[in-house]
Design an enzyme around this catalytic site. Structure first.
Site, PDB file in Angstrom:
ATOM      1  CB  CYS A 151      -0.908   0.006   1.229  1.00 40.94           C
ATOM      2  SG  CYS A 151      -1.960   1.477   1.348  1.00 40.94           S
ATOM      3  CD  GLN A 165      -4.211  12.527  16.047  1.00 37.43           C
ATOM      4  OE1 GLN A 165      -4.714  12.301  14.949  1.00 37.43           O
ATOM      5  NE2 GLN A 165      -4.876  13.163  17.009  1.00 37.43           N
ATOM      6  CB  CYS A 179     -11.301  12.930  13.932  1.00 40.65           C
ATOM      7  SG  CYS A 179     -12.367  12.093  15.120  1.00 40.65           S
TER       8      CYS A 179
END
Length: 417
Positions: free
Chosen positions: A149, A249, A371
């Site tokens: 990825c 995070q 968020c």
């Protein structure tokens, strides 16, 4: 039942999830992976459509960096030019605030991708005699194998292979599994969810897998199976070993950017600060370089990780901690009034109960790390109604190519003459 129709559509704008939106006589139609200014052929089913052909591409269309883009559901925006992408993300925040009737200055987004994401969750399920490990297909519960990825940090280069080996050891399970892999300074940290309790035979097999993969730690549902080295993360001056599966995070750069924005907004003479929804201390340790800190968090394991790190870190102001459910027991006005600033960093649900208490308190500065723009807008309206002014909002992008955006909002209470 609406029948699917093959249509030619003109895309006018982007939606919050990154879909192209075409205006038609029957209403807006959402076309994934289409861009403003494009003419496309799509199979329409109600307000949703599947892109079939790009007849006239937009100048803002670029080649994706991953061959799995549009199949893997992890990314929504690899086809956008940088300028379009940045404006789309910034506009997301503006749109949500405007819909809530909140006037605010929204800064340009802060690119916080850095080296890439340090945490990834693979899904695993039995398919035939083996285990398929990968990400969800876009808008589906199917899985697509992901051998690599491009948005992951270099520390996660071995993560797909490690997740596959761990899943193979769990192959006797017919339940869908989540395998969370985190890059730490000591190596990979893996937490498995969905399996249920592990018997002695499985624990031995997983321990052997951890040795073979040279993992720092392997756990199941937050219970440590084997810890070969503490999986530490640097947070300001502190080295913290988060609890298994504990919140971090997404990127190192994201944590640093959020910390810098919070410190920049902190009053220069602040002496006492409350860090609410503190987690294991990514903001608290940075604040403690300048002021005394009360760190409040409902997760006992996170607070334990914070206090352990605080006890071995030099050069910090005192950090007090409290385990407390701020949804059910928010800090009250008399508790809040003793702080020069309060930092909020809640989960996606926001901090409505705490915002209501802050609206009735006298705390001069509130710095809100969010968020979810929607819950932020709701809580911002509460603070504004209580006498705060929203000084500004800065979007922080640590989920590159996704529709997700975070933000830091700064609220000041006007001083009475």
């Amino acid at each position: 039942m609406t029948l699917a129709m093959n249509e030619i559509l003109s895309v006018g704008r982007l939606g919050l999830r990154g879909d192209g939106i075409a205006q038609t006589p029957s209403g807006d139609v959402f076309v994934p992976y289409a861009l403003p200014g494009e003419t496309v052929r799509a199979v329409r089913d109600g307000e949703r459509a599947q892109l079939v052909e790009i007849i006239t591409p937009a100048e803002s269309r670029i080649a994706p960096i991953c061959p799995l883009f549009t199949r893997c559901g992890g990314c929504a925006a690899q086809h956008m030019s940088e300028s379009l992408y940045r404006e789309w993300k910034r506009r997301q925040v503006e749109t949500v605030l405007e819909r809530a009737g909140i006037a605010a200055s929204v800064a340009d987004i802060v690119d916080a991708h850095g080296a890439g994401r340090r945490r990834v969750t693979f899904h695993a399920r039995r398919e035939g005699p083996g285990m398929l490990v990968g990400f969800m297909v876009a808008r589906s519960h199917d899985l697509v194998a992901v051998p690599a990825c491009p948005v992951l940090a270099p520390g996660l280069a071995r993560a797909p292979a490690a997740a596959q080996l761990v899943a193979n050891r769990l192959g006797g399970s017919n339940k869908p599994l989540d395998i969370q892999v985190t890059a730490s300074e000591a190596g990979l940290d893996i937490d498995i969810r969905g399996h249920g309790p592990a018997g002695e035979k499985l624990r031995l097999s997983l321990t052997e897998a951890a040795e073979r993969l040279d993992l720092a730690r392997l756990s199941m549902h937050g219970e440590i199976v084997v810890e070969r080295r503490p999986p530490q993360q640097r947070m300001g001056k502190a080295m913290v070993a988060p609890a298994p599966g504990g919140f971090l995070q997404a990127t190192v750069a994201g944590e640093e950017a959020i910390g810098a924005l919070v410190l920049a907004a902190l009053p220069a003479k602040a002496k006492r600060v409350a860090d609410l929804f503190a987690g294991c201390g990514p903001i608290a340790f940075r604040l403690a370089e300048r002021a005394q800190v009360l760190a409040v968090e409902s997760d006992k394991a996170a607070i334990l990780a914070l206090t352990r790190a605080a006890s071995t870190t030099q050069g910090l102001k005192p950090i007090a901690s409290e385990v407390r459910d701020l949804f059910r027991r928010p800090l009250l006005e008399h508790e809040l009034n003793g702080f020069d600033a309060v930092i909020l960093d809640p989960p996606r649900a926001g901090a409505e109960a705490q915002a209501r208490r802050l609206a009735a308190a006298k705390t001069p500065t509130v710095i809100y790390v969010s968020c979810d723009a929607g819950s932020f807008a709701r809580d911002a309206a509460i603070l504004i109604a209580g006498g705060y002014a929203l000084e500004g909002v800065t979007p922080v992008d640590q989920f590159r190519y996704s529709a997700h955006i975070e933000l830091v909002g700064v609220f000041r209470r006007a001083k009475k003459s």
